[in-house]
Write a protein that holds these residues in place. Structure first.
Motif, mmCIF file in Angstrom:
data_model
loop_
_atom_site.group_PDB
_atom_site.id
_atom_site.type_symbol
_atom_site.label_atom_id
_atom_site.label_comp_id
_atom_site.label_asym_id
_atom_site.label_seq_id
_atom_site.Cartn_x
_atom_site.Cartn_y
_atom_site.Cartn_z
ATOM 1 N N VAL C 157 0.840 -1.198 0.000
ATOM 2 C CA VAL C 157 0.000 0.000 0.000
ATOM 3 C C VAL C 157 0.878 1.252 0.000
ATOM 4 O O VAL C 157 0.600 2.223 -0.709
ATOM 5 C CB VAL C 157 -0.930 -0.005 1.224
ATOM 6 N N LEU C 159 3.977 1.510 -1.171
ATOM 7 C CA LEU C 159 4.588 1.622 -2.495
ATOM 8 C C LEU C 159 3.565 2.096 -3.519
ATOM 9 O O LEU C 159 3.840 2.973 -4.360
ATOM 10 C CB LEU C 159 5.145 0.252 -2.908
ATOM 11 N N ALA C 160 2.378 1.534 -3.460
ATOM 12 C CA ALA C 160 1.317 1.918 -4.400
ATOM 13 C C ALA C 160 1.012 3.402 -4.261
ATOM 14 O O ALA C 160 0.832 4.108 -5.271
ATOM 15 C CB ALA C 160 0.070 1.081 -4.145
ATOM 16 N N SER C 161 0.978 3.874 -3.043
ATOM 17 C CA SER C 161 0.667 5.276 -2.818
ATOM 18 C C SER C 161 1.748 6.174 -3.410
ATOM 19 O O SER C 161 1.464 7.218 -4.002
ATOM 20 C CB SER C 161 0.531 5.548 -1.317
ATOM 21 N N MET C 163 3.761 5.376 -5.900
ATOM 22 C CA MET C 163 3.679 5.303 -7.368
ATOM 23 C C MET C 163 2.517 6.126 -7.884
ATOM 24 O O MET C 163 2.627 6.798 -8.904
ATOM 25 C CB MET C 163 3.521 3.850 -7.804
ATOM 26 N N HIS C 164 1.420 6.039 -7.188
ATOM 27 C CA HIS C 164 0.254 6.785 -7.636
ATOM 28 C C HIS C 164 0.539 8.274 -7.668
ATOM 29 O O HIS C 164 0.062 8.998 -8.540
ATOM 30 C CB HIS C 164 -0.936 6.480 -6.731
#
Lengths: 197, 197, 197, 197
Positions: C157, C159-161, C163-164
């Motif tokens: 989560v 990392l995703a944040s 990247m987003h």
DNA sequence: TATGAATGAGGCTTCATTCAT
DNA sequence: GATGAATGAAGCCTCATTCAT
């Protein structure tokens, strides 16, 4: 100190080029490939040859048919070959040996292909062929009593048969020696019947 | 209304290519030159040929020697040629006519030069030569009593002489017809002496 | 004397390419444009890269997420970051700095787009992601008592944040630092409640 | 009479394009390939689309994240989902279902890659993201007492996690549903702790 | 609507040759 | 003599788009 054998660079280049030219043709062989195989640097090539075409011409001359029959121009050779048959066999063996070495046959056909666009090669080729045929015919007339024209035809047929063997020899499965003997037979038979007229 | 002759584009390309290939060889002829001479756009070339090599292969197949002697495969043709001499003359004329049209002789020699690097051409060439020689020899045995091997040699010498004329014919100044007659003579003489054994 | 900075040509090409790739994508950027911006001749490009795809692959590898968090693989780094919060902030800052330099974020998204057709990139990407996530989770478990799966989810989560933020960060108007703090908060809050169970 | 199903041509083209675009990207997919797969002629393509870019734009719009969460804009939907958890799960399922159909995930990443050079797409993307995030946050505040900014962060993290799953989901081996549940957990935990302040 | 032959600008890559060291 | 980085003209091929039917 590592000393490169003096004077060997040029030979390495020529040798590498022959091999590559034979396999890939003049145009598809690059200077890069030649120097890589010769183990020298790119610029070195141009120390020994003005251009790639320069090298092509040099090699083209070296595979001319006239180079393939040294006995044809040796005035004293006939003493070793008392009969026409033995002499033709000798010429044939010289020819086939010559072209089976150093990829000369392959390069010869590449030469035939480029002569249209490299006039100097074309001229040499015609001159070489004429010389070769005329000298061959002259030699025949020294062995047998036959008109010059028939000798000319006979020798051309002989030469043609040898050349044809270079690119289609393996179509029939004849051994080189066997084929050569037969080709000589054809010529001798023709001369026999021509002479007897 | 300007109507493009239907279906002529491909032929225009082939025709332009043959002429250029003959003069400059496959490699030195560019697609640009071909389309310019054919009078079409560059992209059009690739509607008809997958690549330049594709076209080269097509043309290479068209100049195979097997295409040059239709009478060799016509089973009924021999009634028109009662003698071997007349039949060989017919084959020779077909052969020499074939190769004197459409730059086929030049393209043939270019083909010999590229077959090393285009395996499919090499294979076809060998197969075509074998077929041609065997069928020629078979035909000879239908005319004269002679061993198959001698017929084979005779026909190969005949073929070799014809081919040699294509690239060295003008070295001697013989007219085509005269040369052809002589080549046939050579073959017939050989068969005569072989048969009489 | 004009001395070309030794060994700079390759870097000039890479640098020019990154800028152009970022702006126009891999496919819409031409080799012509790259060499023009690098100030070298066309052929020079091919001294340093086998092909345009070759360069694309090289750059694709350089923008893998695994390159963006050096502190993740430094075993001694944790002494400088006694709390998980400070460590995550460090990782986040590294990540966002990395991708905000040299057009890496843009190139990263181009990479995601081409990996389907360039298998080697796809493979590396998956491996890099797995490694990254697992190592991140492992690090978390060193700071707090939490199950590995929860650590894994938390880090993913996180990392995703990050990247987003690279492609949608400016949709909300949060400053980078503020967004990062909040993302860390989310992760910490989740771990707190997970650990307390 | 063979009647082509009326009005199906366009759909065939779109469908063929999606599949090809997904696999090869926009630039590497040719109009030729699209029409071939759609089973129509080249010219037909231009009856339905002004240009290839025209089609790309159309598809790009269709894979915007805003299209992936219909429940976000349905004012009456919340009655079916009394808890925030159930509502987020619903949104997540919609999102993941949406992108797992018709190659939308792949096309989405291609879209991210081309938006730099296709301004209209970039603009739409930003607007769509802003709308999506704001509406998501607004919905959250309807369920729980939390500041708008925290709701915003929470929803962005949620969305980021979902998107990340699209291109890295298989790096960890979590099932879709399991991952989704965990992502929702993260969001809820964060809101819980934020709200309690 | 539908077709598909034709177009030509423009992309990628090669390679003979040069030249500063 | 020897090197090899750099050059740039020129080759092959692609592909979006048009248009006459």
């Amino acid at each position: 100190m590592v000393t490169k054998s003096p004077g060997k660079t040029r030979e390495k280049l020529v040798s590498a080029a022959m091999e590559l030219f034979a396999k890939k043709g003049f145009d598809k062989t690059t200077v890069d490939e030649i120097v890589a195989r010769a183990g020298v640097a790119k610029g070195t090539f141009y120390l020994y040859f003005k251009s790639k075409d320069d090298l092509i011409k040099e090699l083209a001359f070296e595979v001319m048919p006239i180079m393939a029959m040294p006995s044809l121009n040796d005035p004293y050779i006939t003493v070793s070959f008392p009969t026409l048959e033995s002499y033709l066999l000798q010429l044939g063996r010289e020819f086939l040996s010559f072209y089976s070495e150093n990829y000369r046959a392959e390069i010869f056909f590449h030469m035939l292909s480029v002569r249209e666009r490299m006039k100097s090669i074309d001229d040499i080729y015609h001159q070489a062929c004429s010389e070769l045929l005329r000298e061959g015919a002259r030699r025949i007339t020294a062995y047998v009593k036959v008109g010059f024209e028939d000798a000319l035809i006979a020798f051309q047929v002989f030469l043609a048969s040898l050349m044809h063997y270079l690119h289609a020899g393996d179509c029939l499965g004849f051994s080189r020696e066997h084929y050569l003997k037969k080709a000589v037979d054809v010529v001798l038979n023709h001369l026999r019947l021509s002479a007897s007229v």
